[in-house]
Motif scaffolding. Sequence first.
Motif, PDB file in Angstrom:
ATOM      1  N   PHE A 328     -38.574 -33.349 -10.114  1.00  5.65           N
ATOM      2  CA  PHE A 328     -37.548 -33.075  -8.920  1.00  5.65           C
ATOM      3  C   PHE A 328     -36.610 -32.407  -8.815  1.00  5.65           C
ATOM      4  N   ALA A 329     -36.965 -31.390 -10.056  1.00 14.35           N
ATOM      5  CA  ALA A 329     -35.815 -30.153 -10.185  1.00 14.35           C
ATOM      6  C   ALA A 329     -36.115 -29.054  -9.182  1.00 14.35           C
ATOM      7  N   ASP A 330     -35.041 -28.399  -8.710  1.00 14.46           N
ATOM      8  CA  ASP A 330     -35.041 -27.217  -8.033  1.00 14.46           C
ATOM      9  C   ASP A 330     -35.858 -26.197  -8.840  1.00 14.46           C
ATOM     10  N   PRO A 331     -36.866 -25.480  -8.663  1.00 22.38           N
ATOM     11  CA  PRO A 331     -37.668 -24.451  -9.357  1.00 22.38           C
ATOM     12  C   PRO A 331     -36.747 -23.162  -9.523  1.00 22.38           C
ATOM     13  N   GLN A 332     -35.830 -22.905  -8.441  1.00 18.40           N
ATOM     14  CA  GLN A 332     -35.146 -21.653  -8.418  1.00 18.40           C
ATOM     15  C   GLN A 332     -33.815 -21.741  -9.290  1.00 18.40           C
ATOM     16  N   GLN A 333     -33.245 -22.922  -9.706  1.00 18.90           N
ATOM     17  CA  GLN A 333     -31.840 -23.271 -10.366  1.00 18.90           C
ATOM     18  C   GLN A 333     -32.162 -22.799 -11.692  1.00 18.90           C
ATOM     19  N   GLN A 334     -31.167 -22.118 -12.410  1.00 22.00           N
ATOM     20  CA  GLN A 334     -31.217 -21.505 -13.876  1.00 22.00           C
ATOM     21  C   GLN A 334     -29.836 -21.951 -14.657  1.00 22.00           C
ATOM     22  N   SER A 335     -29.531 -23.207 -14.470  1.00 22.86           N
ATOM     23  CA  SER A 335     -28.190 -23.308 -15.042  1.00 22.86           C
ATOM     24  C   SER A 335     -28.270 -23.660 -16.634  1.00 22.86           C
ATOM     25  N   LEU A 336     -29.371 -23.762 -17.023  1.00 21.59           N
ATOM     26  CA  LEU A 336     -29.749 -23.900 -18.504  1.00 21.59           C
ATOM     27  C   LEU A 336     -30.531 -22.655 -19.312  1.00 21.59           C
ATOM     28  N   SER A 337     -30.395 -21.717 -18.593  1.00 15.11           N
ATOM     29  CA  SER A 337     -30.973 -20.464 -18.940  1.00 15.11           C
ATOM     30  C   SER A 337     -30.382 -20.092 -20.438  1.00 15.11           C
ATOM     31  N   PHE A 338     -28.896 -20.154 -20.557  1.00 18.22           N
ATOM     32  CA  PHE A 338     -28.452 -19.818 -21.632  1.00 18.22           C
ATOM     33  C   PHE A 338     -28.887 -20.615 -23.016  1.00 18.22           C
ATOM     34  N   LEU A 339     -29.843 -21.366 -22.846  1.00 16.14           N
ATOM     35  CA  LEU A 339     -30.375 -22.045 -24.090  1.00 16.14           C
ATOM     36  C   LEU A 339     -31.536 -21.360 -24.831  1.00 16.14           C
ATOM     37  N   TRP A 340     -31.843 -20.287 -23.769  1.00 15.01           N
ATOM     38  CA  TRP A 340     -33.221 -19.582 -24.639  1.00 15.01           C
ATOM     39  C   TRP A 340     -32.703 -18.012 -24.721  1.00 15.01           C
TER      40      TRP A 340
END
Length: 439
Positions: A328-340
């Motif tokens: 159910f996630a939005d494929p465009q959302q990138q709020s967790l990018s900082f993890l990588w």
Amino acid sequence: MTSNSVSRPLNTANSSLVPMLIIGALFFVFGFVTWLNGALIPFLQMVCQLTETQALMVAFCFYVAYVVMALPAAMVLEKTGYRMGMVIGLALIALGALLFVPAALSREFALFLGAQFIMGSGLTILQTASNPYIVKIGPEESAAARIAVMGLLNKAAGVLAPLLFTALVLGDFAHISSASLAAMTEAERSSQIASMSNGLVVPYVGMAVVLLLLAGALKLSSLPEISMDDSDTEVADAGSVLQFPQLVLGAIALFCYVGVEVVAGDTIGLYGSKLGIENATSLTSLTMFGMVAGYLAGLVLIPRYLKQQTALLLSAVLGLLLTALIMFADPQQQSLSFLWGWAGFSEIPDVITYVALLGLANAMVWPSLWPLALTGLGKFTSKGAAVLIMGIAGGAVLPLGYGLLADNAGSQTAYMIMLPCYLFILYYAVFGYRLRRWG
């Protein structure tokens, strides 16, 4: 068994060190070859212009070898002994790697699949020999610690393999994805694919050379032959190993686990490539990093703070939660990018992060499930272990199911195939492992 077998384990630290180092190197090979598939699948999808179902035949042919070759592997070991069995396994993997050369030059997908089956067959022999060997090379009471170290080496190789594949094979083409190839003209696409495919030749020849050198070193090494005979494991005349519900249900749970583990590790690159992520062939490393983190946590927490069945239950619950988030996630959302950022990925959609975190959910399922499934089997334990090994077939079947769903309902929706798997693992963690009789 060969005549130079000895019937006792190597009980001193000095006598165990060299065998530990040698077997540790083999476990690293297991992880490297196995999780290389996570990078190879999206790569071959681009090079051979495949659907997701076709691309996931790469995983199917690799893992089905565990089922087809399990009994032949045991027969080989009976004839050759365990050390020579490991040598034969390494040589077979090298042969499969060499078969990648004509496959790459011709871009014939059937040759790639044949090479995968041969590599899987070699790995089956290697694993059948080395897994019991690591138990026997030292005191029984410290076997779990040795297995844990081997597991960490295996997963660490899984982190490295996709990164190395991307660096050595793709090189200047690391930015290429299925989405960018689709946007090219026919001539540009053909030229790009030819260049990418030719990039496989040198790395796979190099891999074959390293494997053959390792096989030669192992043959000439002082690794002792150890007898695996154990009169206490002879099966009684009455009854069958299938009379134990905790074992049969455990084998089904293991089938589910290996299936979701391979789906998480081998489809993340496919999905990332479809979303247009650069270096998508490296994404499996993120899933493997999650597994390493989970493995380390398990070593610290179990059994001091967590029981095995509790760890299994938490793994299943986390798997269900992450699967729901993926769907159910939005494929465009990138709020967790900082993890990588540490891995060189600056723009990772949250949905890819959730797939990577499945590695964390899956990490402790295998080590938690095995002792629960084998509890109470007594003289049936050896046959019970063989039944559990057959559960590895989940790595062949579940990814194909994912591919069929992805081609018909979309990649994101296809992850729903993991829901019943985690639900069954949850059932086993709560009820299944307790059962001691049918009915």
